[in-house]
Design an enzyme around this catalytic site. Structure first.
Site, PDB file in Angstrom:
ATOM      1  CG  ASP A  12     -11.529  -5.542   4.039  1.00 16.65           C
ATOM      2  OD1 ASP A  12     -10.855  -6.575   4.194  1.00 16.65           O
ATOM      3  OD2 ASP A  12     -11.246  -4.467   4.578  1.00 16.65           O
ATOM      4  CG  ASP A 108      -7.501  -9.851   4.023  1.00 21.68           C
ATOM      5  OD1 ASP A 108      -6.907  -9.105   3.215  1.00 21.68           O
ATOM      6  OD2 ASP A 108      -7.515  -9.632   5.245  1.00 21.68           O
ATOM      7  CD  GLU A 109      -7.527  -5.139   0.366  1.00 22.79           C
ATOM      8  OE1 GLU A 109      -8.367  -4.241   0.174  1.00 22.79           O
ATOM      9  OE2 GLU A 109      -6.420  -4.938   0.902  1.00 22.79           O
TER      10      GLU A 109
END
Length: 334
Positions: A12, A108-109
């Site tokens: 993350d 974004d993960e």
């Protein structure tokens, strides 16, 4: 006997929009600032708050006006989706060096199965290498959760931010997972956790207690209950399928009226409610879009579809809403 337990990372990127803003404008490092709005007025909402801003209880979803009330000297940085997409692509390209099994959770993960690589390198060493590589090469801080299932890896990555590495093995579930508040359990909805708390389910551990089973079943189906229980106890999905959580190409919601309606004003609240539901899905998935569409089916079953494409990606709520309404009013009046 051969050990078949998977080693799954959930990676993350910490405050991703803020990290990108700092890359672009290094003077922002260490300062309380938020990404959101136009950067000119106090209209709009906070997309992401820097960690220094979070110390003033400023967070995602808060109106900019409320954020300024929390900290009047707050800096506001406008969104830059081209920049985010560029660094998101670099993020996934970097992870692909470590495994072919990389699954995008959002911009974004990511989940990554490192089981094969762990045959020759300790998982913690792999995690440290990934974390340090993203930070030194791209200035992207991240937290990493390690577990035997996707759920446990996801829960682990949330435990230490920023720049944390956390392991949850099946033998760690009682000590590490059970004390977590039920509202922080991944997959528990915003409508569900207040209901659970109201009947005394305060922690994830409370959810697993046999004496609470019937109370919980009054709120949800047995299938849903057992699914949550399997997640908690480490019995859920351990397959990292690169296409399973592929970012949606579109998000939509629709409804069918019980009667014919031809009043433009009367239909406007219905359109607005559909937009609100769709927008919440957009934000929850941390997506952005480059256009909006409406679809209307008439009593004679004719279908009308109209669209607008923007110059750039956006998640600006008022921009999206106004364009939806413009499409609706212009085309329904024609």
């Amino acid at each position: 006997m051969k050990n078949h337990i998977k080693i799954i990372f959930h990676i993350d990127l910490n405050a991703f929009f803020c990290s990108c803003a700092i890359i672009k404008e290094p003077y922002l490092k260490g300062k309380p600032f938020v990404v959101g709005g136009s950067g000119v007025t106090r209209r709009g909402v906070v997309s992401t708050a820097s960690y220094p801003a979070r110390k003033y209880h400023i967070g995602s979803g808060m109106s900019l006006n409320d954020a300024f009330n929390q900290y009047p000297k707050l800096l506001v940085v406008p969104t830059d989706f081209k920049l985010y997409r560029r660094y998101s692509n670099l993020f996934f390209e970097f992870l692909n060096q470590y495994s072919d099994l990389v699954l995008a959770g959002s911009i974004d993960e990511a989940y990554i199965d490192v089981t094969k690589r762990a045959e020759t390198t300790h998982p913690l060493e792999i995690a440290k290498e990934i974390q340090e590589g993203l930070l030194t090469k791209y200035q992207l801080p991240c937290s990493i959760g390690i577990g035997p299932t996707l759920f446990l890896a996801k829960m682990a990555s949330d435990m230490k931010k920023p720049l944390g590495i956390t392991v949850i093995r099946k033998k760690d579930i009682v000590t590490k997972l059970f004390p977590i508040p039920i509202k922080d359990m991944f997959g528990i909805g915003k409508k569900t956790y207040p209901q659970l708390m109201a009947i005394g389910i305060q922690t994830i551990g409370d959810f697993t207690k046999k004496e609470n089973r019937q109370k919980i079943l009054n709120l949800m189906s047995n299938e849903t209950y057992m699914s949550y229980l399997d997640h908690i106890m480490g019995r859920s999905n351990d397959i990292v399928d690169p296409d399973k959580y592929a970012i949606n190409q579109s998000i939509s919601n629709e409804t069918t009226l019980n009667y014919n309606m031809d009043e433009i004003d009367a239909m406007r609240p219905i359109i607005d409610a559909l937009f609100e539901t769709t927008y919440q899905r957009l934000i929850k998935g941390e997506y952005v879009c480059k256009g909006v569409s409406i679809k209307v089916k008439f009593s004679d079953f004719k279908l009308m579809t109209r669209s607008i494409t923007f110059k750039d990606y956006t998640d600006d709520k008022e921009l999206l809403r106004s364009n939806i309404m413009e499409l609706y009013e212009k085309n329904l009046n024609d």
